[in-house]
Design an enzyme around this catalytic site. Structure first.
Site, short mmCIF file in Angstrom:
data_model
loop_
_atom_site.label_atom_id
_atom_site.label_comp_id
_atom_site.label_asym_id
_atom_site.label_seq_id
_atom_site.Cartn_x
_atom_site.Cartn_y
_atom_site.Cartn_z
N PHE A 54 0.91 -1.19 0.06
CA PHE A 54 -0.01 0.07 0.01
C PHE A 54 0.91 1.35 0.12
CE2 PHE A 54 -2.59 3.39 2.04
CZ PHE A 54 -3.95 3.13 1.37
N GLU A 55 2.14 1.25 0.56
CA GLU A 55 3.05 2.36 0.64
C GLU A 55 3.90 2.79 -0.62
OE1 GLU A 55 2.59 0.09 3.37
OE2 GLU A 55 1.09 1.83 4.18
N ALA A 77 4.31 -8.08 -2.61
CA ALA A 77 3.59 -9.46 -2.97
C ALA A 77 2.26 -9.32 -1.78
CB ALA A 77 4.52 -10.42 -2.21
N VAL A 78 0.99 -9.39 -2.54
CA VAL A 78 -0.15 -9.32 -1.95
C VAL A 78 -0.54 -10.90 -1.76
CG1 VAL A 78 -2.34 -8.10 -1.77
CG2 VAL A 78 -0.49 -7.02 -2.59
N VAL A 79 -0.74 -11.47 -0.67
CA VAL A 79 -1.33 -12.77 -0.68
C VAL A 79 -2.63 -12.63 0.00
CG1 VAL A 79 -0.78 -15.00 0.44
CG2 VAL A 79 1.00 -13.51 -0.23
N GLU A 82 -6.68 -14.94 4.13
CA GLU A 82 -8.13 -15.06 4.85
C GLU A 82 -8.37 -13.55 4.89
OE1 GLU A 82 -5.38 -14.81 8.15
OE2 GLU A 82 -5.47 -16.12 6.40
N HIS A 85 -8.65 -7.45 3.64
CA HIS A 85 -7.48 -6.63 3.32
C HIS A 85 -6.79 -6.74 2.01
CE1 HIS A 85 -5.57 -3.19 5.67
NE2 HIS A 85 -4.44 -3.63 5.39
N1 INI Z 1 0.63 -5.69 2.47
C1 INI Z 1 1.23 -6.20 1.52
O1 INI Z 1 2.34 -5.80 0.97
N2 INI Z 1 0.66 -7.59 1.10
C2 INI Z 1 -0.41 -8.11 1.61
O2 INI Z 1 -0.79 -9.27 1.27
C3 INI Z 1 -1.07 -7.27 2.68
N3 INI Z 1 -2.11 -7.78 3.41
O3 INI Z 1 -2.70 -8.76 2.80
O4 INI Z 1 -2.69 -7.31 4.17
C4 INI Z 1 -0.42 -6.05 3.03
N4 INI Z 1 -1.09 -5.31 3.98
C5 INI Z 1 -0.42 -4.22 4.45
C6 INI Z 1 -0.55 -2.78 3.80
O5 INI Z 1 0.09 -2.99 2.71
C7 INI Z 1 0.03 -1.59 4.48
O6 INI Z 1 1.21 -1.71 4.70
C8 INI Z 1 -0.71 -1.43 5.92
O7 INI Z 1 -2.39 -1.48 5.77
C9 INI Z 1 -0.47 -0.15 6.33
O8 INI Z 1 -0.86 1.00 5.61
#
Ligand code: INI
Length: 148
Positions: A54-55, A77-79, A82, A85
């Site tokens: 997200f950042e 990597a976004v997994v 469950e 988010h």
């Molecule tokens: N961030 C990821 O890079 N991958 C993920 O799979 C993920 N999930 O699934 O939660 C994830 N969450 C954190 C997000 O990117 C932020 O760092 C957090 O929400 C703070 O802003």
């Protein structure tokens, strides 16, 4: 006339933005990308780490604004796992990166893998192939296409 970018890294300055979340996967993607850039003789390389996918767009925007790179590679990597988010993060990161790609003069490559589970992630981060290497190739191509 055909316009296309080659894969030489000579004279190129590349920025990489990589997220730490799921770092078992993202560190492997980074290794693959660095291997590709080294073997194609990229001259200047800078790596920026962020907490999660997200950042990534924020840092990409800051770098694109400066205009000092020939291209920027994003790795994350976004997994699915469950959590809900997953969907939010996956769609926001894609939108954010696409926005920067269109609003600034620096090409940005989308190297954030979105996978069902860790095993699928591992297969894309080095066990079967390394998407980091492939996305780095796309970065070289776009950097050279833009330069030429
Ligand atoms: N961030 C990821 O890079 N991958 C993920 O799979 C993920 N999930 O699934 O939660 C994830 N969450 C954190 C997000 O990117 C932020 O760092 C957090 O929400 C703070 O802003």
């Amino acid at each position: 006339m055909i316009y296309e970018g080659g894969y030489s890294g000579k004279g190129l300055k590349i920025g990489i933005v990589v997220s730490r979340f799921n770092d078992l996967l993202t560190e492997e993607l980074l290794k693959g990308a660095l291997d590709c850039f080294r073997r194609h003789e990229v001259e200047e390389l800078e790596v920026f780490r962020v907490p999660g996918a997200f950042e990534i767009p924020f840092v990409v925007k800051e770098l694109a604004k400066k205009g000092k790179y020939d291209a920027i590679l994003t790795l994350g990597a976004v997994v699915k796992g469950e959590t809900y988010h997953f969907d939010l993060v996956a769609s926001e990161v894609a939108k954010g990166i696409a926005q920067v790609n269109l609003n600034y003069e620096t090409p940005v490559v989308f190297g954030v893998i979105t996978v069902e589970d860790e095993l699928q992630g591992l297969n894309r981060a080095g066990v079967k192939s390394n998407r980091g290497f492939e996305y780095a190739m796309a970065t070289l191509e776009m950097a050279n296409l833009r330069k030429n």
